[in-house]
Design a protein around this motif. Sequence first.
Motif, PDB file in Angstrom:
ATOM      1  N   TRP A 192     105.130 130.149  36.783  1.00 53.26           N
ATOM      2  CA  TRP A 192     107.103 130.158  36.436  1.00 53.26           C
ATOM      3  C   TRP A 192     107.259 129.112  38.076  1.00 53.26           C
ATOM      4  N   ALA A 193     106.315 129.261  38.964  1.00 55.46           N
ATOM      5  CA  ALA A 193     106.976 127.923  40.422  1.00 55.46           C
ATOM      6  C   ALA A 193     106.339 127.020  39.734  1.00 55.46           C
ATOM      7  N   LEU A 194     105.686 126.641  39.287  1.00 60.17           N
ATOM      8  CA  LEU A 194     105.581 125.347  39.325  1.00 60.17           C
ATOM      9  C   LEU A 194     106.457 124.960  38.027  1.00 60.17           C
ATOM     10  N   VAL A 195     106.523 125.345  37.085  1.00 57.58           N
ATOM     11  CA  VAL A 195     108.115 125.123  35.959  1.00 57.58           C
ATOM     12  C   VAL A 195     109.312 124.909  37.182  1.00 57.58           C
ATOM     13  N   ALA A 196     110.336 125.583  38.158  1.00 52.42           N
ATOM     14  CA  ALA A 196     110.731 125.588  39.661  1.00 52.42           C
ATOM     15  C   ALA A 196     110.719 123.965  40.042  1.00 52.42           C
ATOM     16  N   ASP A 197     109.396 124.550  40.654  1.00 50.18           N
ATOM     17  CA  ASP A 197     108.970 122.645  41.359  1.00 50.18           C
ATOM     18  C   ASP A 197     109.340 122.370  39.884  1.00 50.18           C
ATOM     19  N   CYS A 198     109.257 121.410  38.900  1.00 49.06           N
ATOM     20  CA  CYS A 198     109.555 120.463  38.450  1.00 49.06           C
ATOM     21  C   CYS A 198     111.153 120.559  37.722  1.00 49.06           C
ATOM     22  N   ILE A 199     111.432 121.335  37.930  1.00 44.11           N
ATOM     23  CA  ILE A 199     113.340 120.961  37.903  1.00 44.11           C
ATOM     24  C   ILE A 199     113.838 120.465  38.963  1.00 44.11           C
ATOM     25  N   ASP A 200     113.612 120.993  40.721  1.00 48.16           N
ATOM     26  CA  ASP A 200     113.479 120.318  41.064  1.00 48.16           C
ATOM     27  C   ASP A 200     113.004 118.685  40.672  1.00 48.16           C
ATOM     28  N   PHE A 201     112.432 118.270  40.571  1.00 49.93           N
ATOM     29  CA  PHE A 201     111.657 117.023  40.854  1.00 49.93           C
ATOM     30  C   PHE A 201     112.756 116.579  38.984  1.00 49.93           C
ATOM     31  N   GLN A 202     112.922 117.118  38.599  1.00 53.41           N
ATOM     32  CA  GLN A 202     113.903 116.407  37.478  1.00 53.41           C
ATOM     33  C   GLN A 202     114.888 116.132  37.790  1.00 53.41           C
ATOM     34  N   GLU A 203     115.303 117.533  38.937  1.00 51.80           N
ATOM     35  CA  GLU A 203     117.111 116.966  39.159  1.00 51.80           C
ATOM     36  C   GLU A 203     117.150 115.732  40.338  1.00 51.80           C
ATOM     37  N   LYS A 204     115.883 115.808  41.141  1.00 47.08           N
ATOM     38  CA  LYS A 204     116.073 114.381  41.564  1.00 47.08           C
ATOM     39  C   LYS A 204     115.829 113.174  41.665  1.00 47.08           C
ATOM     40  N   VAL A 205     115.184 112.447  40.673  1.00 47.02           N
ATOM     41  CA  VAL A 205     114.851 111.889  39.971  1.00 47.02           C
ATOM     42  C   VAL A 205     116.001 111.361  38.551  1.00 47.02           C
ATOM     43  N   THR A 206     116.840 112.566  38.551  1.00 43.84           N
ATOM     44  CA  THR A 206     118.353 112.275  37.342  1.00 43.84           C
ATOM     45  C   THR A 206     119.360 112.277  38.204  1.00 43.84           C
ATOM     46  N   GLY A 207     119.225 113.549  39.300  1.00 38.67           N
ATOM     47  CA  GLY A 207     120.765 113.458  39.747  1.00 38.67           C
ATOM     48  C   GLY A 207     121.762 114.799  39.158  1.00 38.67           C
ATOM     49  N   ARG A 208     120.759 115.324  37.834  1.00 32.10           N
ATOM     50  CA  ARG A 208     121.633 116.401  37.176  1.00 32.10           C
ATOM     51  C   ARG A 208     120.669 117.374  37.838  1.00 32.10           C
ATOM     52  N   ARG A 209     121.959 118.928  37.898  1.00 35.79           N
ATOM     53  CA  ARG A 209     121.214 119.846  37.896  1.00 35.79           C
ATOM     54  C   ARG A 209     121.202 120.825  37.175  1.00 35.79           C
ATOM     55  N   GLU A 210     120.729 121.476  36.451  1.00 33.36           N
ATOM     56  CA  GLU A 210     120.358 122.140  34.492  1.00 33.36           C
ATOM     57  C   GLU A 210     119.349 122.799  34.654  1.00 33.36           C
ATOM     58  N   GLU A 211     119.324 123.367  35.282  1.00 32.76           N
ATOM     59  CA  GLU A 211     118.933 124.582  35.327  1.00 32.76           C
ATOM     60  C   GLU A 211     117.970 125.305  33.893  1.00 32.76           C
ATOM     61  N   GLY A 212     119.347 125.539  33.449  1.00 28.70           N
ATOM     62  CA  GLY A 212     119.547 126.416  32.370  1.00 28.70           C
ATOM     63  C   GLY A 212     118.659 125.756  31.504  1.00 28.70           C
ATOM     64  N   SER A 213     119.474 124.300  30.887  1.00 28.70           N
ATOM     65  CA  SER A 213     118.704 123.275  29.837  1.00 28.70           C
ATOM     66  C   SER A 213     117.077 123.029  29.693  1.00 28.70           C
ATOM     67  N   ILE A 214     116.786 122.847  31.501  1.00 28.86           N
ATOM     68  CA  ILE A 214     115.476 122.681  31.443  1.00 28.86           C
ATOM     69  C   ILE A 214     114.321 123.616  31.506  1.00 28.86           C
ATOM     70  N   TYR A 215     114.599 123.871  31.973  1.00 29.96           N
ATOM     71  CA  TYR A 215     114.073 125.651  31.448  1.00 29.96           C
ATOM     72  C   TYR A 215     114.364 126.661  29.997  1.00 29.96           C
ATOM     73  N   ALA A 216     115.503 126.164  29.154  1.00 28.96           N
ATOM     74  CA  ALA A 216     114.979 126.591  27.937  1.00 28.96           C
ATOM     75  C   ALA A 216     114.220 125.906  26.787  1.00 28.96           C
ATOM     76  N   THR A 217     114.079 124.014  26.972  1.00 28.25           N
ATOM     77  CA  THR A 217     113.370 123.703  26.912  1.00 28.25           C
ATOM     78  C   THR A 217     111.427 123.686  26.871  1.00 28.25           C
ATOM     79  N   TYR A 218     111.604 123.685  27.873  1.00 28.64           N
ATOM     80  CA  TYR A 218     110.285 124.573  28.365  1.00 28.64           C
ATOM     81  C   TYR A 218     109.625 126.094  27.002  1.00 28.64           C
ATOM     82  N   SER A 219     111.197 126.888  27.446  1.00 25.74           N
ATOM     83  CA  SER A 219     111.090 128.077  26.662  1.00 25.74           C
ATOM     84  C   SER A 219     110.970 127.498  25.193  1.00 25.74           C
ATOM     85  N   LEU A 220     111.499 127.010  25.013  1.00 25.31           N
ATOM     86  CA  LEU A 220     111.545 126.072  23.190  1.00 25.31           C
ATOM     87  C   LEU A 220     109.842 125.782  23.075  1.00 25.31           C
TER      88      LEU A 220
END
Length: 449
Positions: free
Chosen positions: A349-377
């Motif tokens: 779960w800590a790995l996923v949170a770090d990946c969410i932060d990394f994706q925000e740095k790359v895209t400029g979009r803060r999307e915790e719900g959508s990214i976590y949901a995709t992982y959960s999918l």
Amino acid sequence: MDASKAVRPFGFRDKLGYGFGDFGCNMSFAFINSYLMVFYVTCMKIDPGHFAIIILLAKIFDAINDPIIGGLCDASKPGKNGKFKPWIKWASIPLLISSVLMFIYVPDAPYAVKIAMCLGLYCVWSVAYTSVNVPYGSMQSVITTRSDERTALSTSRSIGALLAQIPIMIVLPMLVYDENDNPRGELFIIFVAVMGVIGLISFYLLRKLTVERVAPQTVEKQKFNYVATLISFFKNRHMLGVTISTVSYLALMMTVTNSLQYVFMCYFENTNLISLATILAGLPVALGIVLVKPASKKFTKKQLCTYPFAISAVASGLATFIRFENPYVWIALISIAMFGASFYMVLMWALVADCIDFQEKVTGRREEGSIYATYSLFRKIAQGVGASLVSLAIKMTGYDQTLNALEQAAGVDEKIYFVTGLLPFIGSLICLVSMHFLYKLDDKNQEEA
């Protein structure tokens, strides 16, 4: 949240509350994951091949819910208690009700009715569970941004999940099976109702003890664009590494949770050992929880979540290709295999949170719900594939659900033994490879190492 109000610092209350969240989720999820197949195949007499199709279709439906709920979470406005807590509050009651309805025992009902019950009620339950679990998982990214505190939250979550396994995998086998090692279908609804109420209390404690500290960073006019989120998700090699390993872990390694019942019913002919096997398999996970904090001072999360899978591969390989008549030797090997995955279970779960932060740095979009949901999918699809694999594998062994455990045809027991170890063996190898070659984030600043 009102930024002008003072927010208490991250502390023990957050860790305790977040642990209650996964404890509550697993009061429902772990019970269904462990006993749904036994209930509908062995008690309700649904053909294992039909159950495999049902659970795969249900899990695909379940997976589709995740990005929808995640997108709705991202689009929702934070209330006075945060962005994700209201979802957990209102969805927890339907979760309790649907969990109970799924285990109504009617073995004499028409076959079509039993099929409809299994598929329909599971789909209703999945919507309720997703509406709790996706917001809960997304909360980790807004409770804190510090890597060490996220590791603590991930550890607390793992402790909560592990504690939930105690009544489900240790106590229940002592109560569910009769003197002939056959499950008593009329008792399941009582157990799931009791655990559902406990889960409801746990979600209340989660909401009261945790604080969402990170204010939403979304741009004023940012619209939900799941296609863009999905494209960036697949471009994020680190998230892919975590996702592939999680899929392999759930679809292949964790199949032992379902097949364990049949190994002891048919091969070892002693369901009393299910509780002991669960305890000994759980101890290495508990050891991993204890060791993760000191180990994190010497090793990176990548190292802890990658190379111990080699241990899992060796242990599960031995349990697959060598026929042990002594159940205690087999249990020991399964326990060692689980220890190899224990650091990953604690830290993923800590790995996923770090990946969410990394994706925000790359895209400029803060999307915790959508990214976590995709992982959960992908987690949901993996769980469906895993459950289907076990059901199909049991079907291919020649297991006859209309017969008692001791009445099965010759050779069925040995085939069940083989597939129980084979799937985790393959899964551990995939986990090792995916984490080694794909996940390369630095622990301190979520930059590529």
